[in-house]
Design a protein around this motif. Structure first.
Motif, PDB file in Angstrom:
ATOM      1  N   GLN A   1      -6.434   0.317  -8.830  1.00  0.00           N
ATOM      2  CA  GLN A   1      -6.379   0.476 -10.285  1.00  0.00           C
ATOM      3  C   GLN A   1      -5.486  -0.552 -10.957  1.00  0.00           C
ATOM      4  O   GLN A   1      -4.511  -1.024 -10.384  1.00  0.00           O
ATOM      5  CB  GLN A   1      -5.818   1.870 -10.626  1.00  0.00           C
ATOM      6  CG  GLN A   1      -6.823   2.980 -10.474  1.00  0.00           C
ATOM      7  CD  GLN A   1      -6.197   4.331 -10.749  1.00  0.00           C
ATOM      8  OE1 GLN A   1      -5.156   4.656 -10.172  1.00  0.00           O
ATOM      9  NE2 GLN A   1      -6.814   5.112 -11.617  1.00  0.00           N
TER      10      GLN A   1
ATOM     11  N   GLY B   1     -13.522   3.502   3.506  1.00  0.00           N
ATOM     12  CA  GLY B   1     -12.449   3.406   2.530  1.00  0.00           C
ATOM     13  C   GLY B   1     -12.270   4.773   1.895  1.00  0.00           C
ATOM     14  O   GLY B   1     -13.251   5.429   1.560  1.00  0.00           O
ATOM     15  N   THR B   2     -11.049   5.204   1.757  1.00  0.00           N
ATOM     16  CA  THR B   2     -10.822   6.526   1.168  1.00  0.00           C
ATOM     17  C   THR B   2     -10.531   6.357  -0.314  1.00  0.00           C
ATOM     18  O   THR B   2     -10.118   5.277  -0.755  1.00  0.00           O
ATOM     19  CB  THR B   2      -9.631   7.225   1.850  1.00  0.00           C
ATOM     20  OG1 THR B   2      -8.485   6.375   1.755  1.00  0.00           O
ATOM     21  CG2 THR B   2      -9.931   7.486   3.313  1.00  0.00           C
TER      22      THR B   2
ATOM     23  N   THR C   1      -7.843   6.391   8.691  1.00  0.00           N
ATOM     24  CA  THR C   1      -6.918   5.269   8.469  1.00  0.00           C
ATOM     25  C   THR C   1      -5.906   5.218   9.610  1.00  0.00           C
ATOM     26  O   THR C   1      -5.058   6.093   9.726  1.00  0.00           O
ATOM     27  CB  THR C   1      -6.177   5.436   7.122  1.00  0.00           C
ATOM     28  OG1 THR C   1      -7.145   5.496   6.072  1.00  0.00           O
ATOM     29  CG2 THR C   1      -5.236   4.273   6.862  1.00  0.00           C
TER      30      THR C   1
ATOM     31  N   THR D   1      -8.502   6.410  -3.499  1.00  0.00           N
ATOM     32  CA  THR D   1      -7.057   6.368  -3.758  1.00  0.00           C
ATOM     33  C   THR D   1      -6.787   6.161  -5.239  1.00  0.00           C
ATOM     34  O   THR D   1      -7.688   5.799  -6.001  1.00  0.00           O
ATOM     35  CB  THR D   1      -6.396   5.191  -3.001  1.00  0.00           C
ATOM     36  OG1 THR D   1      -7.050   3.987  -3.384  1.00  0.00           O
ATOM     37  CG2 THR D   1      -6.489   5.376  -1.496  1.00  0.00           C
ATOM     38  N   LYS D   2      -5.525   6.382  -5.613  1.00  0.00           N
ATOM     39  CA  LYS D   2      -5.070   6.103  -6.975  1.00  0.00           C
ATOM     40  C   LYS D   2      -3.817   5.248  -6.881  1.00  0.00           C
ATOM     41  O   LYS D   2      -3.102   5.318  -5.887  1.00  0.00           O
ATOM     42  CB  LYS D   2      -4.708   7.418  -7.691  1.00  0.00           C
ATOM     43  CG  LYS D   2      -5.908   8.154  -8.217  1.00  0.00           C
ATOM     44  CD  LYS D   2      -5.484   9.234  -9.205  1.00  0.00           C
ATOM     45  CE  LYS D   2      -4.746  10.357  -8.526  1.00  0.00           C
ATOM     46  NZ  LYS D   2      -4.604  11.566  -9.348  1.00  0.00           N
TER      47      LYS D   2
ATOM     48  N   PRO E   1     -15.139  -1.016  -0.512  1.00  0.00           N
ATOM     49  CA  PRO E   1     -14.288   0.188  -0.445  1.00  0.00           C
ATOM     50  C   PRO E   1     -12.926  -0.026   0.203  1.00  0.00           C
ATOM     51  O   PRO E   1     -11.943   0.580  -0.225  1.00  0.00           O
ATOM     52  CB  PRO E   1     -15.126   1.160   0.392  1.00  0.00           C
ATOM     53  CG  PRO E   1     -16.526   0.671   0.301  1.00  0.00           C
ATOM     54  CD  PRO E   1     -16.441  -0.814   0.119  1.00  0.00           C
ATOM     55  N   TRP E   2     -12.830  -0.880   1.220  1.00  0.00           N
ATOM     56  CA  TRP E   2     -11.530  -1.073   1.874  1.00  0.00           C
ATOM     57  C   TRP E   2     -10.544  -1.781   0.954  1.00  0.00           C
ATOM     58  O   TRP E   2      -9.339  -1.552   1.033  1.00  0.00           O
ATOM     59  CB  TRP E   2     -11.693  -1.892   3.171  1.00  0.00           C
ATOM     60  CG  TRP E   2     -12.602  -1.256   4.169  1.00  0.00           C
ATOM     61  CD1 TRP E   2     -12.702   0.084   4.445  1.00  0.00           C
ATOM     62  CD2 TRP E   2     -13.550  -1.917   5.020  1.00  0.00           C
ATOM     63  NE1 TRP E   2     -13.648   0.289   5.425  1.00  0.00           N
ATOM     64  CE2 TRP E   2     -14.177  -0.917   5.808  1.00  0.00           C
ATOM     65  CE3 TRP E   2     -13.916  -3.241   5.204  1.00  0.00           C
ATOM     66  CZ2 TRP E   2     -15.156  -1.224   6.751  1.00  0.00           C
ATOM     67  CZ3 TRP E   2     -14.890  -3.552   6.142  1.00  0.00           C
ATOM     68  CH2 TRP E   2     -15.499  -2.549   6.909  1.00  0.00           C
TER      69      TRP E   2
ATOM     70  N   GLU F   1      -9.659   0.648  -1.938  1.00  0.00           N
ATOM     71  CA  GLU F   1      -8.726   1.641  -1.387  1.00  0.00           C
ATOM     72  C   GLU F   1      -7.291   1.106  -1.433  1.00  0.00           C
ATOM     73  O   GLU F   1      -6.354   1.817  -1.797  1.00  0.00           O
ATOM     74  CB  GLU F   1      -9.133   1.930   0.062  1.00  0.00           C
ATOM     75  CG  GLU F   1      -8.200   2.839   0.827  1.00  0.00           C
ATOM     76  CD  GLU F   1      -8.571   2.894   2.313  1.00  0.00           C
ATOM     77  OE1 GLU F   1      -8.745   1.820   2.934  1.00  0.00           O
ATOM     78  OE2 GLU F   1      -8.704   3.994   2.855  1.00  0.00           O
TER      79      GLU F   1
ATOM     80  N   ASN G   1      -1.105   1.519  -0.335  1.00  0.00           N
ATOM     81  CA  ASN G   1      -2.279   2.371  -0.406  1.00  0.00           C
ATOM     82  C   ASN G   1      -3.198   2.051   0.762  1.00  0.00           C
ATOM     83  O   ASN G   1      -3.320   0.883   1.106  1.00  0.00           O
ATOM     84  CB  ASN G   1      -3.049   2.127  -1.722  1.00  0.00           C
ATOM     85  CG  ASN G   1      -3.070   3.367  -2.596  1.00  0.00           C
ATOM     86  OD1 ASN G   1      -3.096   4.471  -2.085  1.00  0.00           O
ATOM     87  ND2 ASN G   1      -3.071   3.160  -3.903  1.00  0.00           N
ATOM     88  N   PRO G   2      -3.888   3.043   1.362  1.00  0.00           N
ATOM     89  CA  PRO G   2      -3.798   4.470   1.092  1.00  0.00           C
ATOM     90  C   PRO G   2      -2.385   4.998   1.377  1.00  0.00           C
ATOM     91  O   PRO G   2      -1.641   4.377   2.129  1.00  0.00           O
ATOM     92  CB  PRO G   2      -4.833   5.069   2.046  1.00  0.00           C
ATOM     93  CG  PRO G   2      -5.040   4.050   3.103  1.00  0.00           C
ATOM     94  CD  PRO G   2      -4.797   2.731   2.465  1.00  0.00           C
TER      95      PRO G   2
END
Lengths: 799, 215
Positions: free
Chosen positions: A701, B32-33, B51, B35-36, A693-694, A697, B43-44
């Motif tokens: 993409q 972890g948040t 964070t 994000t896009k 996840p980190w 994050e 990012n984030p």
């Protein structure tokens, strides 16, 4: 790497080209920073202004696929401005060698080209020899047929203006790079190159590196601290797996895979290079010792002089057979391969033209996917565009232990074998790869026992690598790789008993009295213990060699070709960075390339012991596509012709002609140059990191980076969804509009380039996107067959 | 020790590998948040209750047309006179005497968030929307009081981050700026007299990040 990571700090000028080290080898920048702290310069040459460029003293852009033009221009600059290190060039390289009468070059082709076969008869590139078989030389370098003069002639065409027209690099930027780097031709200066896949993944990949090797020889930068030619390997242990013969054409230790038709071990061994020069060590003359010891390691007592030590049990390639990646998946696509172990890899995302790879997987009867996570390869049958009902491939998923869940060695880019210890047990049913191999082989042996055809190679195998509990024992394998004495042997005044570990490869024998699983690792695990597990922080030279930290192949030598770091009398070329010194009749410092006295001594030896002649090869007659690197356009390129010659592409590449092997050049539907790269946050195809996840994050993409000018041309705004396509596939991703990509001015036209990572895939994370390898072409370098993933043609439109 | 600890964040050595950003989450066990990609590697997009550290990426063209790309590992500066503490009454925020670390306690849920945020010159404090508790960088208080360096500093490969006693860090920052000035006349250590996390830049600080200097 000829040198090693820490050694980067010893450099006066570091060229990073074909690599974005700051992003992809982050720790390397620790040593680059130290070089900078000492006044060293950093140059970044890259189509895109990267994290490395952001730290560089000098940045120059170039169009993907034009590195030979760029560096060929540097060779011309070095020669025109007399920046060479003359003594080094004359004494340590083949610059003075006279070429044979057949050698010629004209309009992009070397002598000996066969258009039908798309290959060269390399005998046309032979050196001129006297009647005793010795190579003729001219140490004045003035003979028009000598390598030096031919080099000059070859690169005379690579003027800054011509180079700029091809590369798109402004002439002033070219000259600044040439000037800064060629200053390392001074006797006491060191320049180095950090390169990676940005150089290898081209149809001229090997020649890209050859061009730099020529520059390094001209400037006297090979064999010295802070110098060398340094490949930044893309995985922590890819050097180790290459050493262990991951590649189809090799046996462990860079011995050649035998070929059908070789009737005896002698016939096979006799292919090793030969020399008539008594001053040349020609290390490969020891070939029979290594091949015999390898087979003794494979088959133990069953390998005897009577049966050629099992030579006839070794698998043989058909003459001319090439089993590299693109050919394997081509054969799989044609239904010729029925089963496939995808072991610690993810070809559905990592291979060029991944749509073809994925279709090829559907032709298999079975697929075994050994990995720590699910991936696009194991789950290909339920991927985009697949109908699971129509796919007959049976897939087995074997969970395996991660690197920290097992013990063993890795070999880093600097050739250091480093032992690692187990930190935790693997979860659930996951097992170390070694255990999976052991159980698999036990089953195979059982089947061969029952009714195997040609069972000897399998059943006579020495196969005793388990501990008392039946688990894979990495120590037993490491010792086997190091090698044993198999009977009492006296070498000089040293007596070895049966079962002793071999102290180093000079002790290996061709008579079957020693075994060795990989000669270059002989010395890594001796009677004194596991050398790879050493952690002593001593550094007598102050150069960062740390000779008792882990173990480097060969024979713990930290800098290859180090005999070229001294003058003829064995004194360091740079006394402030004394790697090796001839003192009181012996070498002090690093482990020398052989114990012989320096070059100037009557008993001295030529410095480059791995070439038959003993000299660094400015002229390289061994490659498939020419003895001097020449600029050719990538198979897919934006220019209608090669501005350097009438020969458009590399004349020796294999052209795949299958239904999925499309390639289009100068086609208005795909007007932009595309390239691929990695990001810090994701490892290779992201198979390991896309679940973290980190990291997701930070880099969530798939994206495409493009210039502001191109974005304007296509009406694309930063952050918008776009579609990137090639003649082979398309990828949806986010547009990253950036000042770090600029259009190239190529002649009178503007060429746009875009770049994408290949670390994403449909399995995870959700909405992460797909791999850029859906776009890359099925074409490879004629020497290595590494795919041309770094230069191809695409289109970009709003999604 | 006289004057607590300090950190150098030398942007001239930062490669934006984001090891610090991830190490911060790892040590502090922050999730972890989601994000896009919005058209940037950054990012984030913002600091949050989850964070404490974000590497800022800033790019553009210099006067000569050449690109620049600056990296700025954003975090709490651990001010010597913390603006966030202006409204503190009952140890909602404490300044540790020995280390100098400015620490948000669970009692921050009783503070007015808007006031606390406005009090910070660097836009650092963040609030958990549910519990109303606030959070930010702790200088890895649990590490530095146990003989270790902050997690981000330990992770940094290039030495862009350095941690130590304040007088030594100030001296090192001064020396580094002098060195950098030979090539970059605009080099400076930002607000070194007021903060414990001292950013070294080689160009106009506004080119790095909106809050590189006090708002």
């Amino acid at each position: 790497m000829t040198n090693h990571w820490i050694d980067l700090r010893n450099s006066d000028c570091i060229l990073v080209m074909g690599s974005n080290a700051a992003a992809n080898h982050p720790i390397s920048m620790k040593w680059v920073q130290k070089a900078k702290d000492n006044g060293g310069k950093l140059i970044s040459v890259d189509p895109r202004f990267t994290q490395t460029s952001a730290k560089a003293d000098l940045y120059a852009p170039l169009r993907s696929g034009t590195d030979i033009a760029f560096l060929g221009g540097m060779i011309k600059y070095i020669l025109d401005n007399n920046k060479i290190f003359k003594d080094y060039v004359v004494d340590y390289t083949n610059a003075s060698f006279i070429l044979g009468d057949k050698f010629d070059f004209g309009d992009g082709l070397f002598a000996g080209y066969d258009k039908e076969k798309r290959s060269y008869d390399k005998s046309a590139w032979a050196y001129k020899k006297d009647d005793k078989g010795a190579i003729e030389k001219d140490p004045t370098l003035e003979n028009p047929k000598c390598v030096f003069q031919q080099l000059k002639k070859h690169y005379s065409r690579y003027t800054p203006e011509k180079v700029s027209e091809i590369t798109g690099t402004p002439v002033p930027d070219l000259l600044k790079v040439y000037e800064m780097y060629s200053a390392t031709g001074a006797k006491d200066k060191a320049g180095t190159i950090m390169y990676a896949m940005g150089w290898t993944q081209h149809t001229v990949g090997v020649q890209n590196i050859r061009t730099m090797a020529i520059i390094q020889l001209l400037l006297g930068n090979i064999g010295i601290p802070g110098g060398g030619v340094n490949a930044l390997r893309g995985e922590s242990n890819v050097q180790g797996s290459t050493d262990q013969a991951l590649l189809f054409h090799l046996l462990p230790g860079y011995l050649r895979a035998p070929v059908a038709g070789q009737k005896s071990l002698k016939e096979y061994n006799d292919l090793a290079p030969k020399t008539t020069d008594p001053r040349s060590v020609n290390w490969w003359s020891n070939y029979p010792k290594y091949s015999t010891s390898l087979m003794k390691s494979f088959w133990g007592d069953a390998a005897t002089p009577e049966n050629d030590f099992g030579f006839h049990w070794l698998p043989k390639l058909d003459a001319g057979q090439n089993c590299s990646w693109l050919n394997l998946f081509d054969a799989m696509y044609d239904g010729k391969i029925k089963g496939f172990f995808a072991w610690g890899q993810n070809p559905a995302c990592s291979g060029a033209n991944s749509n073809k790879t994925r279709q090829a997987l559907a032709k298999l009867n079975w697929l075994v996917n050994v990995n720590i996570f699910d991936n696009e390869t194991g789950s290909f049958w339920k991927g985009p565009g697949m109908d699971p009902k129509k796919i007959k491939t049976e897939v087995f998923m074997l969970p395996c232990a991660a690197s920290v869940e097992k013990e063993g060695s890795i070999t880093n880019s600097g050739r250091w074998g480093q032992w690692r210890f187990k930190a935790a047990n693997a979860p659930g049913d996951a097992r170390p790869d070694g255990d999976i191999v052991v159980e698999l082989m036990d089953k195979i042996r059982g089947l061969y026992k029952k009714d195997g055809k040609f069972p000897e190679p399998i059943l006579k195998l020495k196969w005793d690598y388990t501990d008392q509990k039946g688990h894979f024992d990495p120590h037993k394998v490491a010792k086997e790789i190091n090698g044993y004495f198999l009977k009492e042997v006296k070498i000089g005044d040293k007596q070895f008993k049966k079962g002793d570990l071999v102290p180093a490869f000079p002790m290996l024998q061709a008579d079957g009295s020693t075994s060795c699983g990989n000669w270059i690792y002989s010395g890594s695990y001796t009677n004194d213990g596991n050398m790879m597990a050493r952690r002593v922080k001593e550094d007598a030279t102050g150069l960062g060699l740390y000779p008792k930290w882990a173990w480097a192949w060969p024979v713990n030598r930290r800098v290859l070709y180090n005999r070229a770091s001294v003058d003829k009398n064995g004194q360091p070329l740079n006394s402030k960075r004394a790697l090796l010194t001839w003192k009181d009749g012996k070498w002090v410092g690093d482990v020398p390339d052989g114990p012989a006295p320096p070059f100037g001594d009557e008993k001295g030896k030529n410095p480059f012991i791995m070439t038959a002649e003993g000299f660094g090869r400015i002229f390289g007659p061994g490659l498939n596509d020419g003895p001097f690197p020449e600029h050719y356009e990538p198979l897919e390129c934006p220019l209608p012709n090669n501005l350097m010659s009438a020969q458009y592409n590399n004349p020796t590449i294999k052209i795949f002609k299958g239904e999925m092997d499309k390639h289009l050049t100068c086609d208005p539907r795909f007007p932009f140059v595309g390239t691929t790269y990695r990001v810090t946050e994701h490892w290779q195809t992201g198979c390991m990191t896309r679940w973290q996840p980190w990291l997701v994050e930070a880099e969530p993409q798939m994206f495409v980076e493009m210039s502001e000018e191109l974005a304007e041309l296509r009406g694309i705004k930063n952050g918008e969804k776009v579609k990137v396509s090639s003649s082979r596939g398309e990828v949806e991703c986010v547009a990253m509009v950036t000042t770090r990509f600029r259009p190239f001015k190529i002649g009178n036209t503007t060429v746009h380039q875009v770049g994408m990572p290949w670390c994403f895939g449909w399995v995870a994370p959700k909405n992460g996107g797909e791999s850029a390898n859906l776009l890359t072409p099925t074409v490879g370098d004629p020497n290595t067959m590494i795919p041309e993933s770094k230069a191809f043609m695409v289109n970009v439109v709003k999604a | 020790m006289a004057d607590g600890y300090s950190i150098i964040m030398d942007t001239s050595k930062c490669t934006a590998c984001r090891g610090c950003q991830v190490a911060c989450k790892q040590w502090n066990q922050l999730p972890g948040t989601e994000t896009k990609n919005t058209g940037s590697h950054e990012n984030p997009p913002e600091l949050s209750f989850d964070t404490y550290k974000v590497v800022r990426f800033s790019e553009g063209k210099n006067g000569d047309g050449k690109p620049y790309w600056y990296f700025f590992s954003e975090q709490c500066r651990h001010c010597l006179s913390p603006g966030c503490m202006a409204a503190v009454e009952k140890e909602e925020i404490v300044q540790d005497e020995k280390t100098g670390a400015v620490l948000f306690t669970p009692k921050t849920k009783n503070l007015n968030f808007k006031e606390t945020l406005e009090g910070c010159p660097y836009n650092i404090p963040r609030q958990n929307p549910k519990t109303k508790e606030m959070a930010k960088c702790t200088m890895c208080f649990d590490r530095i009081t146990n003989g270790k360096q902050p997690s981000c500093v330990t992770t940094c490969p290039t030495g862009a981050l350095a941690f130590g006693e304040r007088d030594k860090i100030l001296a090192a920052a001064k020396a580094r700026v002098e060195e950098l000035k030979k090539s970059y006349p605009k080099a400076e250590a930002l607000n070194a007299d007021d903060v414990r996390v001292i950013y070294i830049v080689t160009d106009d600080p506004k080119k790095y990040f909106k809050y590189a200097t006090p708002k």
